[in-house]
Structures are given as C-alpha cells and as structure tokens.
Design a protein around this motif. Structure first.
Motif, PDB file in Angstrom:
ATOM      1  N   LEU A   1      -5.553  -2.041   8.116  1.00  0.00           N
ATOM      2  CA  LEU A   1      -5.682  -3.278   7.338  1.00  0.00           C
ATOM      3  C   LEU A   1      -5.484  -3.016   5.849  1.00  0.00           C
ATOM      4  O   LEU A   1      -4.890  -3.832   5.135  1.00  0.00           O
ATOM      5  N   ARG A   2      -5.960  -1.878   5.363  1.00  0.00           N
ATOM      6  CA  ARG A   2      -5.795  -1.559   3.947  1.00  0.00           C
ATOM      7  C   ARG A   2      -4.322  -1.314   3.611  1.00  0.00           C
ATOM      8  O   ARG A   2      -3.837  -1.721   2.564  1.00  0.00           O
ATOM      9  N   MET A   3      -3.609  -0.635   4.501  1.00  0.00           N
ATOM     10  CA  MET A   3      -2.176  -0.415   4.284  1.00  0.00           C
ATOM     11  C   MET A   3      -1.408  -1.733   4.327  1.00  0.00           C
ATOM     12  O   MET A   3      -0.505  -1.965   3.512  1.00  0.00           O
ATOM     13  N   LEU A   4      -1.808  -2.605   5.246  1.00  0.00           N
ATOM     14  CA  LEU A   4      -1.124  -3.888   5.369  1.00  0.00           C
ATOM     15  C   LEU A   4      -1.354  -4.754   4.139  1.00  0.00           C
ATOM     16  O   LEU A   4      -0.475  -5.531   3.744  1.00  0.00           O
ATOM     17  N   ALA A   5      -2.523  -4.620   3.498  1.00  0.00           N
ATOM     18  CA  ALA A   5      -2.780  -5.367   2.273  1.00  0.00           C
ATOM     19  C   ALA A   5      -1.870  -4.902   1.141  1.00  0.00           C
ATOM     20  O   ALA A   5      -1.551  -5.668   0.229  1.00  0.00           O
ATOM     21  N   LEU A   6      -1.425  -3.642   1.199  1.00  0.00           N
ATOM     22  CA  LEU A   6      -0.507  -3.127   0.185  1.00  0.00           C
ATOM     23  C   LEU A   6       0.915  -3.637   0.403  1.00  0.00           C
ATOM     24  O   LEU A   6       1.538  -4.185  -0.504  1.00  0.00           O
ATOM     25  N   SER A   7       1.396  -3.395   1.606  1.00  0.00           N
ATOM     26  CA  SER A   7       2.770  -3.792   1.898  1.00  0.00           C
ATOM     27  C   SER A   7       2.970  -3.880   3.408  1.00  0.00           C
ATOM     28  O   SER A   7       2.561  -2.966   4.135  1.00  0.00           O
ATOM     29  N   PRO A   8       3.600  -4.934   3.886  1.00  0.00           N
ATOM     30  CA  PRO A   8       3.870  -5.022   5.330  1.00  0.00           C
ATOM     31  C   PRO A   8       4.801  -3.921   5.816  1.00  0.00           C
ATOM     32  O   PRO A   8       4.765  -3.538   6.985  1.00  0.00           O
ATOM     33  N   ALA A   9       5.626  -3.382   4.933  1.00  0.00           N
ATOM     34  CA  ALA A   9       6.566  -2.340   5.338  1.00  0.00           C
ATOM     35  C   ALA A   9       5.852  -1.063   5.777  1.00  0.00           C
ATOM     36  O   ALA A   9       6.397  -0.281   6.561  1.00  0.00           O
ATOM     37  N   LEU A  10       4.627  -0.839   5.286  1.00  0.00           N
ATOM     38  CA  LEU A  10       3.883   0.354   5.677  1.00  0.00           C
ATOM     39  C   LEU A  10       3.446   0.305   7.135  1.00  0.00           C
ATOM     40  O   LEU A  10       3.181   1.346   7.748  1.00  0.00           O
ATOM     41  N   VAL A  11       3.360  -0.912   7.692  1.00  0.00           N
ATOM     42  CA  VAL A  11       2.874  -1.086   9.059  1.00  0.00           C
ATOM     43  C   VAL A  11       3.974  -1.573   9.985  1.00  0.00           C
ATOM     44  O   VAL A  11       4.126  -1.093  11.116  1.00  0.00           O
ATOM     45  N   ASP A  12       4.791  -2.500   9.484  1.00  0.00           N
ATOM     46  CA  ASP A  12       5.774  -3.187  10.328  1.00  0.00           C
ATOM     47  C   ASP A  12       7.200  -2.720  10.080  1.00  0.00           C
ATOM     48  O   ASP A  12       8.136  -3.245  10.677  1.00  0.00           O
ATOM     49  N   GLY A  13       7.376  -1.769   9.156  1.00  0.00           N
ATOM     50  CA  GLY A  13       8.725  -1.318   8.833  1.00  0.00           C
ATOM     51  C   GLY A  13       9.406  -2.262   7.855  1.00  0.00           C
ATOM     52  O   GLY A  13       8.982  -3.411   7.664  1.00  0.00           O
ATOM     53  N   PRO A  14      10.457  -1.823   7.189  1.00  0.00           N
ATOM     54  CA  PRO A  14      11.159  -2.673   6.211  1.00  0.00           C
ATOM     55  C   PRO A  14      11.745  -3.918   6.871  1.00  0.00           C
ATOM     56  O   PRO A  14      12.365  -3.840   7.932  1.00  0.00           O
ATOM     57  N   ARG A  15      11.497  -5.061   6.235  1.00  0.00           N
ATOM     58  CA  ARG A  15      12.073  -6.327   6.717  1.00  0.00           C
ATOM     59  C   ARG A  15      12.492  -7.160   5.515  1.00  0.00           C
ATOM     60  O   ARG A  15      11.768  -7.228   4.513  1.00  0.00           O
ATOM     61  N   ASP A  16      13.618  -7.816   5.621  1.00  0.00           N
ATOM     62  CA  ASP A  16      14.125  -8.623   4.505  1.00  0.00           C
ATOM     63  C   ASP A  16      13.229  -9.813   4.215  1.00  0.00           C
ATOM     64  O   ASP A  16      13.158 -10.286   3.070  1.00  0.00           O
ATOM     65  N   ASP A  17      12.517 -10.324   5.258  1.00  0.00           N
ATOM     66  CA  ASP A  17      11.707 -11.526   5.062  1.00  0.00           C
ATOM     67  C   ASP A  17      10.278 -11.212   4.624  1.00  0.00           C
ATOM     68  O   ASP A  17       9.466 -12.113   4.456  1.00  0.00           O
ATOM     69  N   LEU A  18       9.946  -9.927   4.476  1.00  0.00           N
ATOM     70  CA  LEU A  18       8.594  -9.547   4.063  1.00  0.00           C
ATOM     71  C   LEU A  18       8.683  -8.644   2.838  1.00  0.00           C
ATOM     72  O   LEU A  18       9.361  -7.611   2.860  1.00  0.00           O
ATOM     73  N   SER A  19       7.987  -9.027   1.785  1.00  0.00           N
ATOM     74  CA  SER A  19       7.983  -8.217   0.565  1.00  0.00           C
ATOM     75  C   SER A  19       6.543  -7.912   0.174  1.00  0.00           C
ATOM     76  O   SER A  19       5.596  -8.486   0.720  1.00  0.00           O
ATOM     77  N   SER A  20       6.387  -7.012  -0.788  1.00  0.00           N
ATOM     78  CA  SER A  20       5.063  -6.637  -1.284  1.00  0.00           C
ATOM     79  C   SER A  20       4.853  -7.225  -2.672  1.00  0.00           C
ATOM     80  O   SER A  20       5.525  -6.827  -3.631  1.00  0.00           O
ATOM     81  N   ALA A  21       3.923  -8.169  -2.768  1.00  0.00           N
ATOM     82  CA  ALA A  21       3.639  -8.785  -4.063  1.00  0.00           C
ATOM     83  C   ALA A  21       3.084  -7.756  -5.043  1.00  0.00           C
ATOM     84  O   ALA A  21       3.348  -7.817  -6.253  1.00  0.00           O
ATOM     85  N   LYS A  22       2.307  -6.799  -4.531  1.00  0.00           N
ATOM     86  CA  LYS A  22       1.758  -5.763  -5.406  1.00  0.00           C
ATOM     87  C   LYS A  22       2.865  -4.905  -6.008  1.00  0.00           C
ATOM     88  O   LYS A  22       2.852  -4.593  -7.195  1.00  0.00           O
ATOM     89  N   LEU A  23       3.805  -4.514  -5.179  1.00  0.00           N
ATOM     90  CA  LEU A  23       4.898  -3.674  -5.661  1.00  0.00           C
ATOM     91  C   LEU A  23       5.716  -4.412  -6.716  1.00  0.00           C
ATOM     92  O   LEU A  23       6.059  -3.841  -7.763  1.00  0.00           O
ATOM     93  N   ASP A  24       5.997  -5.681  -6.466  1.00  0.00           N
ATOM     94  CA  ASP A  24       6.776  -6.458  -7.429  1.00  0.00           C
ATOM     95  C   ASP A  24       6.048  -6.553  -8.764  1.00  0.00           C
ATOM     96  O   ASP A  24       6.647  -6.400  -9.838  1.00  0.00           O
ATOM     97  N   LEU A  25       4.725  -6.813  -8.713  1.00  0.00           N
ATOM     98  CA  LEU A  25       3.943  -6.930  -9.940  1.00  0.00           C
ATOM     99  C   LEU A  25       3.908  -5.597 -10.689  1.00  0.00           C
ATOM    100  O   LEU A  25       4.070  -5.548 -11.916  1.00  0.00           O
ATOM    101  N   LEU A  26       3.696  -4.499  -9.969  1.00  0.00           N
ATOM    102  CA  LEU A  26       3.635  -3.185 -10.600  1.00  0.00           C
ATOM    103  C   LEU A  26       4.951  -2.857 -11.308  1.00  0.00           C
ATOM    104  O   LEU A  26       4.944  -2.366 -12.443  1.00  0.00           O
ATOM    105  N   LEU A  27       6.081  -3.133 -10.667  1.00  0.00           N
ATOM    106  CA  LEU A  27       7.381  -2.826 -11.270  1.00  0.00           C
ATOM    107  C   LEU A  27       7.580  -3.610 -12.559  1.00  0.00           C
ATOM    108  O   LEU A  27       8.080  -3.074 -13.563  1.00  0.00           O
ATOM    109  N   ASP A  28       7.172  -4.876 -12.549  1.00  0.00           N
ATOM    110  CA  ASP A  28       7.287  -5.685 -13.771  1.00  0.00           C
ATOM    111  C   ASP A  28       6.426  -5.105 -14.890  1.00  0.00           C
ATOM    112  O   ASP A  28       6.851  -5.034 -16.058  1.00  0.00           O
TER     113      ASP A  28
END
Length: 693
Positions: free
Chosen positions: A508-535
């Motif tokens: 659950l903690r990994m999924l809160a970070l990014s769905p790709a950590l649990v479900d693999g990379p998907r075009d329809d799922l992004s990580s809001a945390k990652l986007d904010l950090l990059l900005d």
C-alpha cells in the motif's frame, strides 16, 4: 489477649461482658479464653490482624495489651489477665534513616549500609525488611517495644530495596552492594536518608555521574588538532570521567554535533596517559568505517588507526595483528558478527559502538558479541537511542551497563508492559516514567542542536499533501479493500504473521507513491508525487539551489533518476548497493548537481551534506528517529542557510495514517530523550488497525 470477631457484637461489647487474656512473651501468641467467652472487636487497638481462632500475635499482641486492654473497663468490660503482664513501649517518633557506603570486597563495588532508628532505638534491618515485605502494619522489637510501619518513609524504603534486590540478586541476610552504574538508585536512597556517610571515592564518582560536581576542566591533549566547542569539550570530559572510573555510558547527542570528535579526543587523552594499554575497538556501520580513519587522520593524527575491511576466513591473524600495532581498531558490525571469536579472544581498552542502534535487537548475534567482548568500559554512540521502543533502550544499557535495568524479563514486567498499557495513567504513569528516567540519566549524555548551537539556522518543515489522479485513486482503493480483509484476519497473531502483514502494508505504501511500482508502467496511470517533485527540482535548479531527495524505496528513486535524465537535470545517486560511496558523496559536495537521490537507509548516518538547503521526503515512515537521522544530513553544524524540509503525503492513503503514527512516536521520543519522559512501544496490532482504518 483474645478478641475474635462476633457479628452480634460488632457495635461494641455488652455491659458486663468478660474478657480473658493470657500474658504473652516477646514472640508468643495470645490464646482465646474458651468457647463460652464473649468477644470484643472495638477500641483503640482496632486494625489488628485476627486469626480464625480469634488470636493475635507479634506486634498486634503489644497493641492489644498496651492500647486496647486498658480501655476496656471504661466500657463495662471485666478483664481477666493470667500470668505476669508484660510491659510494652510504643515508639511514636518518625523513622531516622542513615545511609552509608564503604569499599566492598568486590572490585569496584561498594557496600551500602542502611540503618533505621525510631526514638533512638535501632531497628534490626533484616526483620524490618521481612515485615515490610509482608506488608505488616507494625513491628515489635526484641525489648518489647513496637512501632508503626505506616510512615511513608518505610514504603519508599521498601520500594528502593526491592529495586536494589532486582539489580544485584541480593538476599536479605547478605550485605547490600552498589556499583557506580547504580548511581541513580543510590541517589534516591541518599534523598530518603536523614543522615549519610560515604566513602570519598564513591562520593566523587557518584557526584560526577549525577552532575552535582561536573568533571571540571579536563585539558584537551595537544595531539587533538581541533578546537572543541564548549559542549564538545563537556562531552569529552564526561567520556574521560567514565573511562577513568571504569563506567560505560551512552553518548546520545543529536545528529551533527561531533560525537566522533568527542570520542577521538577521549581516546587520544587515554593513550597519552596509558600508552601500554590494549587498543580501543570501534565498531561502526560498514559505510562509516572509512570515515573513522579519515576523521582520526584529520583530528588525531598521532593515533595509529587500523580499519578492517575483510573477514578472517583467509587470514585468521588479521584482527590480532591490527590490535598489536594500533591504538584504535575500527571494524564493521557485519565483520564483528562474522568473526566474533577473533574479537572476543582479545582484550580491549574500551569498546565504542558507533551508530549503536545496530545492536538494538537483544536477540541478535551482533548484540551478543558486543556483550561478550572483553572490554572494561563500553560506550554506545548514537543520536537515536530509541527507534522503536523501550527494548532498544534495554539493549543498549545491557551492553554498556549490564544489570542497570535488571534482566530482560524483569524489565518487561516492570516497565514495558505497564507503560504499554492504556490502563496506566496519571500520577502512576508519571512516577514509573520518572523512575526509569532516574536510572538511565547518570549514564546518558544528550544535547540537541537547538540547545547547544544557537547559531544554527532555522529548519522549516512542512507537509505537502498530494492528490492522487482518479485512475490512481481507483486502483489504490481496490487494493486497500483487498489487503485490509486479509490483514485484519492475521493481526490477532501478529508474531506469527508479521511478515505477511508488513508485506501488505509495504504494498500500500508503494502504491501511494506510484502505481507503476505495483502495476507496472501504464500510459493511463501517472504519479502525482513524481510530477510535483520534478517541478520542484527544476525550480530549485533554476535558482542555483540544491536538494536531498529521500525515499525508502530504491525502485522509486530509480524512477526519479530516469525522469531527471529525461528532463536533463543533474543528480547523484546513493543507496545500499552503491559502490565507491565516498566518491559519490564527494562528487555532490564539490559539484553542482541540483539533486542527491538517497535511500533512507543508506543516508541515515555518516553523511554531512550542508551544500544542500532543501530536503524532500517522498514517503513517510512510522519510525521518526530514522527519518530525522536522514533529514538532518544537511541541518547540522556548518550549515549557513535556512533548511526547508518538505514531506510529500498522498491524501487519503495509508501515508496519512503513517504520518499520524510517526507524530505520536516523535512526541514520545522527545518526551523521553529530550524532555525527560518516555517513549512508545514498537508497532502493535492496534497501530496496524489504525493504518488500515
């Protein structure tokens, strides 16, 4: 005297009733007059202990004969006394307690004498203890005088003696003994006493440990190439004081206050005064072993320092050769465990456990080796003496001051279980907390950055709540419902199912970070945390500022690294698998990369990164001490700019519950270590329920 209870006469004897009494000697029991006698239960001698046959004994005989019997005629009761009446004297004064310490036959121990008198009469100590243990209300002396044991001083005396017996397996017929490790307990005997008389050496040691007479001005050897700050000089003097008296302790200074320098100065002074003693053994995390050699070369170049970086498998004499040619031998916890015999076979002047939280598990082999090492003095050096709970505290003191906190099982019964119970509240909880604090304080030195470094710039901390994208939210809720049903069926037997439960929490903690950590990379799922950090990092880079980025999950850090590559933002990367760690650190410190990506475990110790002024914590942890260790890599001595710490929290996820739990533990940690109260327990079944609620 005879006074069996008779419900029919509970309000007093009938007029003309007759009471027979047999005179009793000092230790005899008064017997009943016979089956036909009327019974008396009232009068000034109330509160006696009656047996089923209506008899009393011991001090109650004296009370009955001296206080109750003379009052009976005024109530119309005729008494018949058989034999010669004994005169009893009631001692009404308050107890006078005298405490002494004298050198013992046991090396570095002292005999503790406790003398109690009332109205000038000496009360024999062993019978007094037995009476207190039985919770008797009175005690009769051999000369037929008697005294009440209701004075609060007797209750306190019993409490302290019980603690002393637990620590030393002491028996009532043996002399009580104390060591300097028990200075906190001794001070409470001293406070209770009306009069004291102490051996000069004991007085000097105890006063120094208790802070009544600080170690004083201890000159720093000229071989130390550093100007110690006042608090560092005080720490060096404290460690030197302990070392000279053969007492271990815990240096628990906040992160970044120069604990290594204080220890090196202590070793340098000891080697100058006793050059022929065995070497000091320093045990540190693998990543910090080289740092000890570097710091020693910088601050104490006269010390011969050997670092051990390999096992003795191919070279059995490796440790012995290093010890024979060195003032200080530095090894890692891993090598100490793997080559235990090579270290336990040798004598050492002292043991220094750096980042001593590595031995917090008393069941681990590393902890057992640290206990077994042949060193008269052992120091634990750590900014986080408590990470998970009171077990950490017991484990440290079991090494540096064995016996101070009694046995593991006794410590659990006396402190861990009561303080972990919600039923212990108010004054009772405060008193138990204070009792534990008094035990450890003489052997723990703790200074925070705020208390000693007034020139340190402020640290601003904020929680940044991040909203999950709708598709991410749907995936999270689905996974949460599934894992909740599984975990709630398992946590009633947490010891057995701990690994499965924590696997679900980690998912659950990994999924809160990014769905790709649990479900693999998907075009329809992004990580809001990652986007904010990059900005944020892009903005900092534009301003010429630099940041540390922490996560417990190296898989997420690698995602961040790949995204930074895509945007052309420079960074350095450090986790537990990084080779040439010093080179990576130097590149960041001397380079211009805006970001340093660090796993929480790899960055928790051995780093000073004041080049950065911003810290991003991408995922919270319920162990606030470990998280603060990492965060304060940049907020330490040498920092000239205000430090900004941002904790990213995914809204309405397990991260918010983790943050709340961490805040609770952080408050309790501060209460115990920084504000003199007590820390919490490890993660419990109730904690886990709250995380999934």
């Amino acid at each position: 005297p005879t006074a069996p209870a008779d419900p029919a006469s509970a309000d007093g004897p009938a007029a003309g009733a007759t009471l027979s009494a047999s005179a009793a000697d000092g230790g005899g029991r008064a017997a009943p007059p016979g089956p036909g006698a009327d019974h008396v239960v009232t009068g000034p001698g109330g509160g006696l202990t009656w047996f089923e046959d209506g008899t009393v004994e011991g001090a109650d005989v004296a009370v009955f004969a001296n206080e109750l019997l003379p009052e009976l005629p005024a109530h119309g009761v005729r008494t018949v006394v058989q034999g010669e009446r004994v005169d009893y004297e009631r001692l009404t004064g308050r107890p006078h307690i005298r405490v002494t310490t004298m050198p013992s036959d046991k090396h570095d121990w002292f005999d503790l004498g406790i003398f109690v008198s009332v109205n000038g009469k000496q009360v024999p100590f062993t019978p007094l203890l037995r009476a207190l243990a039985k919770r008797d209300r009175r005690m009769k002396l051999i000369d037929n005088s008697y005294l009440s044991l209701s004075d609060p001083a007797f209750d306190r005396l019993k409490e302290l003696i019980d603690e002393a017996r637990d620590l030393d397996e002491w028996e009532p017929d043996q002399p009580m003994t104390v060591t300097p490790l028990q200075a906190g307990l001794w001070s409470e005997f001293d406070q209770l006493a009306d009069e004291t008389s102490h051996d000069e050496r004991w007085q000097a040691i105890a006063s120094g440990l208790l802070g009544a007479t600080p170690p004083g001005s201890v000159p720093v050897p000229t071989s130390v190439h550093a100007e110690l700050r006042p608090y560092q000089h005080a720490g060096y003097a404290w460690l030197s004081f302990l070392l000279s008296h053969g007492v271990g302790g815990v240096l628990a200074d906040d992160m970044g206050l120069g604990k290594t320098l204080q220890v090196l100065a202590t070793i340098a002074a000891a080697r100058e005064s006793s050059p022929d003693e065995p070497p000091f053994l320093v045990v540190a995390p693998t990543s910090v072993v080289g740092n000890w050699a570097t710091e020693a070369a910088r601050f104490t170049p006269s010390l011969r320092v050997s670092t051990i970086g390999s096992t003795t498998l191919k070279d059995p004499g490796l440790v012995a050769r290093a010890a024979a040619s060195s003032d200080v031998v530095v090894t890692s916890y891993a090598l100490l465990r793997l080559d235990a015999t090579a270290y336990t076979d040798l004598p050492w002047a002292a043991l220094v456990l750096d980042e001593a939280q590595f031995v917090k598990n008393p069941q681990s082999q590393t902890h057992r080796v640290a206990v077994d090492l042949r060193a008269p003095v052992k120091f634990a050096i750590t900014g986080t003496p408590l990470e998970n709970g009171l077990t950490d505290l017991w484990a440290l003191f079991h090494i540096v001051a064995p016996g101070l906190l009694s046995s593991w099982s006794r410590f659990g019964d006396d402190y861990v279980k009561p303080l972990g119970s919600p039923d212990l509240r108010g004054v009772a909880r405060q008193e138990l907390t204070a009792r534990l604090r008094r035990r450890i304080r003489p052997l723990m030195l703790r200074r925070t950055k705020e208390s000693v470094a007034a020139d340190l710039p402020p640290k601003q901390e904020q929680v940044v709540r991040v909203t999950l994208d709708p598709a991410h939210r749907t995936l999270y809720e689905t996974t949460l419902n599934r894992e909740r049903l599984k975990v709630l069926d398992l946590i009633d037997d947490l010891a057995k199912n701990r690994m499965i439960v924590f696997r679900s929490l980690t998912l659950l903690r990994m999924l809160a970070l990014s769905p790709a950590l649990v479900d693999g990379p998907r075009d329809d799922l992004s990580s809001a945390k990652l986007d904010l950090l990059l900005d944020e990092l892009e903005q900092l880079a534009a301003e010429g500022r630099r940041a540390l980025v922490f996560s417990q999950f190296t898989s997420f850090l690698r995602m961040v690294a790949a995204a930074l590559d895509d945007r052309g933002i420079g960074y350095e990367y450090l986790d537990g698998s990084t080779r040439r760690r010093p080179e990576v650190i130097d590149r960041f410190r001397n380079g211009t990369a805006p970001a340093f990506l660090i796993s929480l475990k790899a960055g928790g110790f051995g780093l000073t990164l004041t080049e950065a002024d911003t810290v991003f914590v991408l995922d919270p942890w319920w162990n606030p001490a470990a998280e603060n260790q990492a965060v304060d890599r940049t907020h330490r001595i040498g920092q000239t700019r205000s430090v900004n710490v941002q904790r990213f929290i995914a809204e309405d996820t397990i991260e918010e519950k983790v943050l709340a739990l961490a805040a609770k533990k952080a408050e309790l940690f501060a209460t115990m270590i920084d504000d003199d109260a007590l820390f919490a327990e490890d993660l419990t079944a109730d904690d886990i329920r709250s995380l999934l609620g």
